[in-house]
Design an enzyme around this catalytic site. Structure first.
Site, PDB file in Angstrom:
ATOM      1  N   ARG A   1     -43.647 -19.019  16.630  1.00 30.02           N
ATOM      2  CA  ARG A   1     -45.022 -18.630  16.276  1.00 30.02           C
ATOM      3  C   ARG A   1     -45.809 -18.174  17.509  1.00 30.02           C
ATOM      4  NH1 ARG A   1     -50.207 -19.499  17.642  1.00 30.02           N
ATOM      5  NH2 ARG A   1     -49.767 -21.719  17.972  1.00 30.02           N
ATOM      6  N   ASP A   2     -46.230 -19.101  18.358  1.00 28.38           N
ATOM      7  CA  ASP A   2     -47.023 -18.719  19.536  1.00 28.38           C
ATOM      8  C   ASP A   2     -46.201 -17.797  20.434  1.00 28.38           C
ATOM      9  OD1 ASP A   2     -49.383 -18.787  20.968  1.00 28.38           O
ATOM     10  OD2 ASP A   2     -49.029 -20.719  21.909  1.00 28.38           O
TER      11      ASP A   2
ATOM     12  N   HIS B   1     -50.964 -28.610  24.862  1.00 29.60           N
ATOM     13  CA  HIS B   1     -50.407 -27.260  24.682  1.00 29.60           C
ATOM     14  C   HIS B   1     -50.739 -26.457  25.941  1.00 29.60           C
ATOM     15  CE1 HIS B   1     -49.683 -23.687  21.881  1.00 29.60           C
ATOM     16  NE2 HIS B   1     -50.300 -23.105  22.890  1.00 29.60           N
TER      17      HIS B   1
ATOM     18  N   HIS C   1     -50.030 -23.376  28.726  1.00 30.01           N
ATOM     19  CA  HIS C   1     -49.410 -22.090  29.063  1.00 30.01           C
ATOM     20  C   HIS C   1     -49.162 -22.092  30.567  1.00 30.01           C
ATOM     21  CE1 HIS C   1     -49.812 -19.486  25.348  1.00 30.01           C
ATOM     22  NE2 HIS C   1     -50.309 -20.653  24.974  1.00 30.01           N
TER      23      HIS C   1
ATOM     24  N   CYS D   1     -51.571 -14.789  23.235  1.00 38.74           N
ATOM     25  CA  CYS D   1     -52.431 -14.558  22.082  1.00 38.74           C
ATOM     26  C   CYS D   1     -53.134 -13.226  22.293  1.00 38.74           C
ATOM     27  CB  CYS D   1     -53.447 -15.695  21.968  1.00 38.74           C
ATOM     28  SG  CYS D   1     -54.709 -15.416  20.723  1.00 38.74           S
TER      29      CYS D   1
ATOM     30  N   ASN E   1     -46.036 -19.446  27.260  1.00 43.36           N
ATOM     31  CA  ASN E   1     -46.154 -20.879  27.032  1.00 43.36           C
ATOM     32  C   ASN E   1     -45.271 -21.616  28.033  1.00 43.36           C
ATOM     33  OD1 ASN E   1     -47.433 -21.732  24.207  1.00 43.36           O
ATOM     34  ND2 ASN E   1     -46.452 -19.759  23.930  1.00 43.36           N
TER      35      ASN E   1
HETATM   36  N1  COA Z   1     -53.397 -13.928   4.812  1.00 41.74           N
HETATM   37  C1  COA Z   1     -53.325 -12.596   4.636  1.00 41.74           C
HETATM   38  N2  COA Z   1     -54.374 -11.785   4.672  1.00 41.74           N
HETATM   39  C2  COA Z   1     -55.582 -12.346   4.847  1.00 41.74           C
HETATM   40  C3  COA Z   1     -55.733 -13.727   5.022  1.00 41.74           C
HETATM   41  C4  COA Z   1     -54.574 -14.546   5.000  1.00 41.74           C
HETATM   42  N3  COA Z   1     -54.625 -15.856   5.197  1.00 41.74           N
HETATM   43  N4  COA Z   1     -57.033 -13.999   5.177  1.00 41.74           N
HETATM   44  C5  COA Z   1     -57.689 -12.831   5.114  1.00 41.74           C
HETATM   45  N5  COA Z   1     -56.800 -11.830   4.916  1.00 41.74           N
HETATM   46  C6  COA Z   1     -57.069 -10.389   4.827  1.00 41.74           C
HETATM   47  C7  COA Z   1     -58.182 -10.015   3.904  1.00 41.74           C
HETATM   48  O1  COA Z   1     -57.702  -9.809   2.608  1.00 41.74           O
HETATM   49  C8  COA Z   1     -58.674  -8.729   4.506  1.00 41.74           C
HETATM   50  O2  COA Z   1     -57.796  -7.697   4.199  1.00 41.74           O
HETATM   51  P1  COA Z   1     -58.329  -6.205   3.950  1.00 41.74           P
HETATM   52  O3  COA Z   1     -58.944  -5.775   5.253  1.00 41.74           O
HETATM   53  O4  COA Z   1     -57.092  -5.446   3.604  1.00 41.74           O
HETATM   54  O5  COA Z   1     -59.321  -6.316   2.846  1.00 41.74           O
HETATM   55  C9  COA Z   1     -58.546  -8.993   5.998  1.00 41.74           C
HETATM   56  O6  COA Z   1     -57.506  -9.968   6.111  1.00 41.74           O
HETATM   57  C10 COA Z   1     -59.819  -9.528   6.604  1.00 41.74           C
HETATM   58  O7  COA Z   1     -60.239 -10.649   5.865  1.00 41.74           O
HETATM   59  P2  COA Z   1     -61.677 -11.299   5.941  1.00 41.74           P
HETATM   60  O8  COA Z   1     -61.780 -12.361   4.914  1.00 41.74           O
HETATM   61  O9  COA Z   1     -62.728 -10.226   5.957  1.00 41.74           O
HETATM   62  O10 COA Z   1     -61.638 -12.048   7.309  1.00 41.74           O
HETATM   63  P3  COA Z   1     -61.901 -11.576   8.792  1.00 41.74           P
HETATM   64  O11 COA Z   1     -61.782 -10.128   9.022  1.00 41.74           O
HETATM   65  O12 COA Z   1     -63.146 -12.253   9.182  1.00 41.74           O
HETATM   66  O13 COA Z   1     -60.637 -12.280   9.512  1.00 41.74           O
HETATM   67  C11 COA Z   1     -59.058 -14.103   9.687  1.00 41.74           C
HETATM   68  C12 COA Z   1     -60.511 -13.683   9.543  1.00 41.74           C
HETATM   69  C13 COA Z   1     -59.080 -15.578  10.013  1.00 41.74           C
HETATM   70  C14 COA Z   1     -58.344 -13.851   8.367  1.00 41.74           C
HETATM   71  C15 COA Z   1     -58.381 -13.261  10.792  1.00 41.74           C
HETATM   72  O14 COA Z   1     -59.209 -13.217  11.922  1.00 41.74           O
HETATM   73  C16 COA Z   1     -57.045 -13.828  11.200  1.00 41.74           C
HETATM   74  O15 COA Z   1     -56.097 -13.808  10.443  1.00 41.74           O
HETATM   75  N6  COA Z   1     -56.943 -14.369  12.434  1.00 41.74           N
HETATM   76  C17 COA Z   1     -55.726 -14.990  12.923  1.00 41.74           C
HETATM   77  C18 COA Z   1     -55.637 -14.843  14.413  1.00 41.74           C
HETATM   78  C19 COA Z   1     -54.435 -15.565  14.960  1.00 41.74           C
HETATM   79  O16 COA Z   1     -53.477 -15.876  14.281  1.00 41.74           O
HETATM   80  N7  COA Z   1     -54.478 -15.812  16.274  1.00 41.74           N
HETATM   81  C20 COA Z   1     -53.414 -16.453  16.969  1.00 41.74           C
HETATM   82  C21 COA Z   1     -53.324 -17.914  16.756  1.00 41.74           C
HETATM   83  S1  COA Z   1     -54.283 -18.845  17.941  1.00 41.74           S
HETATM   84 ZN    ZN Z   2     -50.659 -21.088  22.924  1.00 39.50          ZN
END
Ligand code: COA
Ligand code: ZN
Length: 301
Positions: free
Chosen positions: A14-15, A207, A209, A240, A249
């Protein structure tokens, strides 16, 4: 678990992979996970059910989890940012989930587009549903030692978000040095503050890095404070996209070697782990850059 045993929580799939720009075949990810389990790892964070636009590399999470052959006794947690993520994770057969926020506002905004308070509100129903199902859960506190946007992060902010996550009912916290800036004094400062707030060492994983080469020194500092769980990534991959410069990491193989020399148990076979490390470096068409990956274990003559 005795005080001489350490839990290694593997985050490589994942990370480790989330920030890789070249798409990796689901088959290669599954093989990596299988090799990690074969090496003795018992907690392997498999993927993230996040927006595929945010993390394109993990867009195959549904397929990966559905195809994953689970070994008995191995936990395969997945990241979920919201209820949608939890639903996808459940449909794919997951039974252990991690929510993730941070100790600094600008990083939280960049990473999950929420304030810290909004993230806690978003996670409340997620953790409640996970608990109803009897699932294991974890809460990440990223940028606990420094933020790529804000700079220094105070320990009070870490304690605040840690307590909020625990109040949701997560089983443990992972305290992250997301951009690899901490040294041992920072670890003593932050971990002492967490313990001082009544959080038990058994509720904490660290955790680190290794961006600036301090990860193992930080592990030693945390061990001295009674911490017995560490996140690590086999092959030392990781970063990230919302944390510029967050390379690498702590490598699981480097951690395993250190724990062996310290006489601490962990259940991982180093030679088998290096097979997994070479698999992922080959998959990424990159030399294995970790210290122990290059030198191997110490074959005493
Ligand atoms: N799985 C799949 N798609 C998702 C989802 C999920 N859990 N949650 C939201 N989405 C989709 C929405 O349907 C939307 O799609 P569209 O643009 O095609 O309509 C899009 O993602 C944006 O969703 P929204 O509800 O408007 O949220 P946002 O733009 O504010 O984004 C997160 C919020 C949390 C969904 C997004 O920032 C994210 O996934 N971040 C993860 C970052 C990450 O993993 N970082 C590394 C780990 S530390
Ligand atoms: Zn990390």
């Amino acid at each position: 678990m005795s005080d001489r045993d350490v839990r290694i929580y593997e985050v490589g799939p994942r990370d480790g992979l989330q920030n890789e720009s070249t798409p990796i075949e689901t088959d290669e990810k599954l093989r990596f996970i299988e090799l990690l389990a074969a090496a003795g790892l018992r907690e392997i964070e498999a993927t993230s059910f996040v927006s595929p636009k945010a993390i394109p590399q993990l867009a195959d999470a549904d397929e990966l989890m559905a195809r994953l052959e689970r070994r008995p006794g191995v936990r395969y947690p997945v990241l979920v940012p919201n209820e949608r993520g939890l639903e996808r994770a459940e449909a794919a057969g997951a039974d252990a989930v991690c929510v993730f926020t941070a100790a600094s506002e600008p990083f939280t905004k960049a990473n999950i587009n929420m304030t810290i308070a909004e993230s806690i509100d978003a996670f409340r129903p997620v953790i409640a549903r996970a608990r109803e199902r009897g699932w294991w859960s974890r809460g990440y506190v990223s940028t606990a030692f420094g933020c790529p946007y804000q700079g220094e992060v105070g320990e009070a902010a870490v304690v605040g978000v840690a307590k909020e996550l625990l109040s949701l009912g997560v089983d443990e916290l992972s305290i992250g040095d997301t951009i690899g800036v901490a040294g041992p004094s920072d670890v003593r400062r932050v971990v002492s503050a967490l313990l001082g707030a009544g959080i038990a060492p058994s509720q904490l994983s660290m955790h680190f890095h290794d961006t600036r080469g301090t990860a193992l020194a930080n592990v030693v500092a945390a061990l001295e404070l009674g911490i017995r769980t560490f996140d690590a990534s086999t092959g030392g991959t990781g970063g990230c996209p919302y944390a510029p410069g967050a390379a690498g990491n702590l490598a699981t193989e480097d951690l395993v070697y250190l724990l062996d020399r310290e006489g601490l148990g962990h259940g991982v076979d180093l030679d088998a782990l290096l097979v997994a490390a070479r698999h992922i470096s080959d998959t990424l068409s990159r030399p294995l850059g970790t210290k122990v990956g290059q030198a191997g274990g110490w074959q005493v003559p």
